[in-house]
Motif scaffolding. Sequence first.
Motif, PDB file in Angstrom:
ATOM      1  N   ALA A   1      -6.053   6.630  -7.845  1.00 41.67           N
ATOM      2  CA  ALA A   1      -4.917   5.834  -8.278  1.00 41.67           C
ATOM      3  C   ALA A   1      -4.494   4.314  -7.707  1.00 41.67           C
ATOM      4  N   GLY A   2      -5.065   4.601  -6.305  1.00 43.75           N
ATOM      5  CA  GLY A   2      -4.695   3.308  -5.521  1.00 43.75           C
ATOM      6  C   GLY A   2      -4.057   3.448  -4.368  1.00 43.75           C
ATOM      7  N   ALA A   3      -3.873   4.672  -3.687  1.00 41.17           N
ATOM      8  CA  ALA A   3      -3.164   4.922  -2.624  1.00 41.17           C
ATOM      9  C   ALA A   3      -4.054   4.777  -1.616  1.00 41.17           C
ATOM     10  N   LEU A   4      -3.459   4.295  -0.287  1.00 40.52           N
ATOM     11  CA  LEU A   4      -4.183   3.975   1.025  1.00 40.52           C
ATOM     12  C   LEU A   4      -5.042   5.420   1.453  1.00 40.52           C
ATOM     13  N   GLY A   5      -4.397   6.776   1.276  1.00 40.70           N
ATOM     14  CA  GLY A   5      -4.960   7.754   1.643  1.00 40.70           C
ATOM     15  C   GLY A   5      -3.920   8.942   1.773  1.00 40.70           C
ATOM     16  N   PHE A   6      -4.160   9.972   2.341  1.00 42.14           N
ATOM     17  CA  PHE A   6      -3.183  10.980   2.416  1.00 42.14           C
ATOM     18  C   PHE A   6      -3.295  11.722   3.652  1.00 42.14           C
TER      19      PHE A   6
ATOM     20  N   GLY B   1       0.628  -1.151  -0.066  1.00 44.08           N
ATOM     21  CA  GLY B   1       0.136  -0.001  -0.120  1.00 44.08           C
ATOM     22  C   GLY B   1       1.009   1.252  -0.012  1.00 44.08           C
ATOM     23  N   VAL B   2       0.425   2.419  -0.453  1.00 36.30           N
ATOM     24  CA  VAL B   2       1.179   3.466  -0.658  1.00 36.30           C
ATOM     25  C   VAL B   2       0.338   4.488   0.115  1.00 36.30           C
ATOM     26  N   LEU B   3       1.018   5.166   1.129  1.00 40.45           N
ATOM     27  CA  LEU B   3       0.346   6.204   2.094  1.00 40.45           C
ATOM     28  C   LEU B   3       1.147   7.563   1.859  1.00 40.45           C
TER      29      LEU B   3
END
Length: 207
Positions: free
Chosen positions: A95-100, A77-79
């Motif tokens: 785009a598929g990121a877990l969040g910001f 996962g990308v956060l």
Amino acid sequence: MKTIVVYARTAHTGKQISACATHIGLPQIVKAVDCIPALFIALRRGPVDVVLVDVALAAPDPVKFTRTVRTRYPRTGVLFTGAADPRTAATVAAAGALGFIKARSGGADDLLVAFAHAIVLARTSLVNTAGDVPRQRPLQPLPMRLSEREVQVLAGLTEGKPNAEIGRDLFVSEDTVKTHAKRLYRKLGARDRAHAVAIAFRSGLIS
């Protein structure tokens, strides 16, 4: 053992983040890197559950960055964290990121606090999905009770607010906020803002 990789701006910031991870109870599963080659070496070595990324380091195209990581490593996962507008946060999520996790500025303290939040969120995800993650140590009692005002200042610190803004929220001067912050650091045994946030998470003051 699975890993959280933190992509930070400098090696020094990476060391500070690793120290936060130690205070939260995650010294063995958090790895800090400060360049793209080191990031992808860590991903290849895997397994990596979450990459925590300063959005400024994914410039000029954080969406492309997200898709590249997710395509090559679909189980990672990308956060993101840092200063960005709502549109950027929405596009990286699409785009598929877990969040910001937003930081109010690009200052080192704000980013470090945001990373502390991100590490805790990532750890929660790991605990819920993986059986081989070390158990969190029992909560430790705080040596001294924080006053109501100190708790309010601590809440502002965890939101990444500068001292001046915390002062405006509480209708006190910036110097008064600094005084309360020094007292709560002493009571928590914290060295600085990020350390105080980590201890607060670890002790259950912040959920």
